[in-house]
Design an enzyme around this catalytic site. Structure first.
Site, PDB file in Angstrom:
ATOM      1  N   CYS A   1      19.516 -20.220 -13.900  1.00 48.13           N
ATOM      2  CA  CYS A   1      20.698 -19.985 -14.767  1.00 48.13           C
ATOM      3  C   CYS A   1      21.966 -19.850 -13.937  1.00 48.13           C
ATOM      4  CB  CYS A   1      20.503 -18.750 -15.646  1.00 48.13           C
ATOM      5  SG  CYS A   1      19.143 -18.895 -16.791  1.00 48.13           S
TER       6      CYS A   1
ATOM      7  N   HIS B   1      25.493 -15.809 -12.765  1.00 45.36           N
ATOM      8  CA  HIS B   1      24.460 -16.203 -13.733  1.00 45.36           C
ATOM      9  C   HIS B   1      25.193 -16.714 -14.981  1.00 45.36           C
ATOM     10  CE1 HIS B   1      21.272 -15.517 -16.743  1.00 45.36           C
ATOM     11  NE2 HIS B   1      20.416 -15.430 -15.736  1.00 45.36           N
TER      12      HIS B   1
ATOM     13  N   ASP C   1      28.416  -7.484 -13.329  1.00 42.76           N
ATOM     14  CA  ASP C   1      27.080  -7.807 -13.815  1.00 42.76           C
ATOM     15  C   ASP C   1      26.093  -7.120 -12.877  1.00 42.76           C
ATOM     16  OD1 ASP C   1      24.596  -8.898 -14.228  1.00 42.76           O
ATOM     17  OD2 ASP C   1      25.288 -10.978 -14.358  1.00 42.76           O
TER      18      ASP C   1
HETATM   19  N1  PMP Z   1      22.887 -11.641 -14.736  1.00 44.61           N
HETATM   20  C1  PMP Z   1      22.048 -11.794 -13.715  1.00 44.61           C
HETATM   21  C2  PMP Z   1      22.576 -11.753 -12.308  1.00 44.61           C
HETATM   22  C3  PMP Z   1      20.690 -11.990 -13.962  1.00 44.61           C
HETATM   23  O1  PMP Z   1      19.848 -12.159 -12.942  1.00 44.61           O
HETATM   24  C4  PMP Z   1      20.224 -12.008 -15.293  1.00 44.61           C
HETATM   25  C5  PMP Z   1      18.758 -12.226 -15.624  1.00 44.61           C
HETATM   26  N2  PMP Z   1      18.146 -13.237 -14.914  1.00 44.61           N
HETATM   27  C6  PMP Z   1      21.148 -11.836 -16.322  1.00 44.61           C
HETATM   28  C7  PMP Z   1      22.469 -11.649 -15.997  1.00 44.61           C
HETATM   29  C8  PMP Z   1      20.753 -11.844 -17.756  1.00 44.61           C
HETATM   30  O2  PMP Z   1      19.945 -10.758 -18.054  1.00 44.61           O
HETATM   31  P1  PMP Z   1      19.214 -10.669 -19.482  1.00 44.61           P
HETATM   32  O3  PMP Z   1      18.511 -11.977 -19.667  1.00 44.61           O
HETATM   33  O4  PMP Z   1      18.286  -9.520 -19.330  1.00 44.61           O
HETATM   34  O5  PMP Z   1      20.282 -10.451 -20.500  1.00 44.61           O
END
Ligand code: PMP
Length: 428
Positions: free
Chosen positions: A386, A145, A222
């Site tokens: 993302c 991400h 993550d």
């Molecule tokens: N890492 C991963 C794998 C995610 O799916 C997400 C959220 N879509 C994030 C990081 C970011 O999380 P947040 O927007 O809650 O900071």
């Protein structure tokens, strides 16, 4: 290692015996928790298949938040009166609950942040800027991400370090032989997702931490997608840092966690200055508060942390094994149902995956598909999620993505299948 199938599966990733596999004998062992989520009473026709973006909230979490504000609200740490002392104790016990939940050795290894993104930025800013030097390398994966990519690219740009990328195979698995070649004595950190938000792939984190540690590198995991889908044990994983968000774990937005090994956190400088993170302040110098306060400048999200602990209590009441079994069944059913629709291409067919299914439908843009599904009350996500490097890998601009949680049912999968068939008919 913990002793349930679910816990083992998620903690060990591809080293585990099985996660989602045929035969598709569906026991329909539905979890009986849907009634605990008021959103489904308020929107009876909602087919919510976007839990990878954010989970719905059980009533007990909503109530806990309200109860804190109604009867327990005070700022923490600096108060000399009872209400403040009690709020402080409640906040501290939330930290202890998180530590227990992820298998941390100590509550002080848990830092409250705004979410996964902030947790990763904390490490990149604090550890990264104090340790990473020109020519050092940071390894990310092609399935990260942007939250676990951009902070490292920014760090590399500002320090003269080099960002390297471990590729993903056609099946959506990490190319572990490439990873093994990429991790060298120049590597300072490997940043890897536990569970891909696009592919659903569960990565073999333990193998990665062993590989990285053998080369003298640290590992940040993550865990944004993994925490809600099976037990996580940071010491089983062997990681140095683990980041997740409360809102994907049935908790509130605005609260997240960074786990870090105590010895590392002790060494790391603060990354934000302000109240609560200092020992003494004078013109001729400042001393820092102890870990974890050193990393929590300003008033933290006290009520949200308390509600996150309630969300954890909810997850524990359901049980990791039951969650894994339920979601594996839904994913298996969805894989079968969607594969049978002409024109559907599944993106990500890893042997070990959970809770997420990405796909394209020939001749229909994912956004159009999302709109047609929305007309039937079916909420999925369409876009690059993302994860632009991963989209590039598969030669796509976007996919449609359905993601499952404890409150989903086989009927939701069937509704999705029918909705896709309807879109196919509309656009043919
Ligand atoms: N890492 C991963 C794998 C995610 O799916 C997400 C959220 N879509 C994030 C990081 C970011 O999380 P947040 O927007 O809650 O900071």
């Amino acid at each position: 290692m913990k002793n349930s199938v679910g816990e083992t599966t998620l903690a060990k990733g591809a080293d585990a015996e099985t996660s989602v596999q045929p035969p598709h004998v569906l026991t329909r062992s539905r979890l009986d928790v849907r009634d605990q989520f008021p959103i489904f009473a308020i929107h009876p026709n909602l087919v919510y298949l976007d839990s990878a973006a954010t989970s719905q909230k059980p009533q007990r979490v909503i109530d806990r938040l309200a109860r804190f504000y109604a009867g327990e609200n005070a700022n923490i740490h600096r108060g000399v009166y009872a209400l403040s002392a009690e709020a402080t104790a409640t906040y501290d016990s939330a930290r202890a609950a998180v530590a227990r939940f992820i298998g941390a050795a100590l509550p002080d290894e848990v830092i409250f942040t705004r979410g996964t993104t902030e947790s990763i930025n904390l490490v990149a800013q604090s550890w990264g800027r104090s340790v990473v030097k020109p020519g050092d390398e940071i390894v990310v994966t092609e399935m990260e991400h942007h939250s676990n990519w951009v902070p490292w690219q920014m760090l590399a740009d500002s320090t003269g370090a080099v960002l390297r990328m471990a590729p993903v195979t056609e099946a959506g698995e990490l190319d572990m032989s490439a990873m093994a070649r990429l991790v060298t004595p120049r590597t300072r950190l490997v940043a890897v997702t536990h569970l891909s938000n696009v592919l659903g792939t569960i990565n073999p984190v333990r193998r990665i931490t062993d590989l990285a540690h053998a080369a003298g590198a640290l590992v940040l995991v993550d865990g944004a997608q993994s925490v809600a889908h099976g037990a996580v044990d940071v010491r089983d994983l062997g990681c140095d840092f683990f980041a997740f968000s409360g809102h994907k774990l049935f908790g509130p937005t605005g609260i997240g966690v960074l786990y870090g090994r105590e010895a590392l956190l002790e060494e790391m400088p603060p990354w934000q200055g302000g109240g609560g993170m200092i020992g003494t302040v004078a013109l001729d110098g400042i001393t820092w508060a102890e870990v974890p306060m050193k990393f929590e400048a300003g008033t933290p999200a006290v009520a949200d942390a308390v509600a996150l602990a309630e969300a954890i209590a909810f997850v524990e009441s359901v049980g990791a094994e039951a969650i894994v079994t339920h979601e594996a069944e839904l994913l298996s059913l969805a894989t079968e149902r969607l594969s049978a629709i002409p024109g559907v291409r599944l993106i990500g067919t890893a042997a070990h995956r959970a809770s997420v299914i990405s796909f394209t439908l020939e001749g229909v843009h994912p956004h159009d598909l999302g709109t047609v599904l929305d007309e039937a009350g079916i909420a999925i996500r369409a876009g690059h999620h993302c994860a632009q490097p991963l989209m590039r890998r598969f030669g796509l601009a976007a996919t449609a993505r359905a993601s499952f949680s404890v409150y989903n049912t086989p009927d939701d999968v069937e509704a999705l299948g029918r909705g896709i068939e309807r879109a196919r008919a509309l656009f043919s």
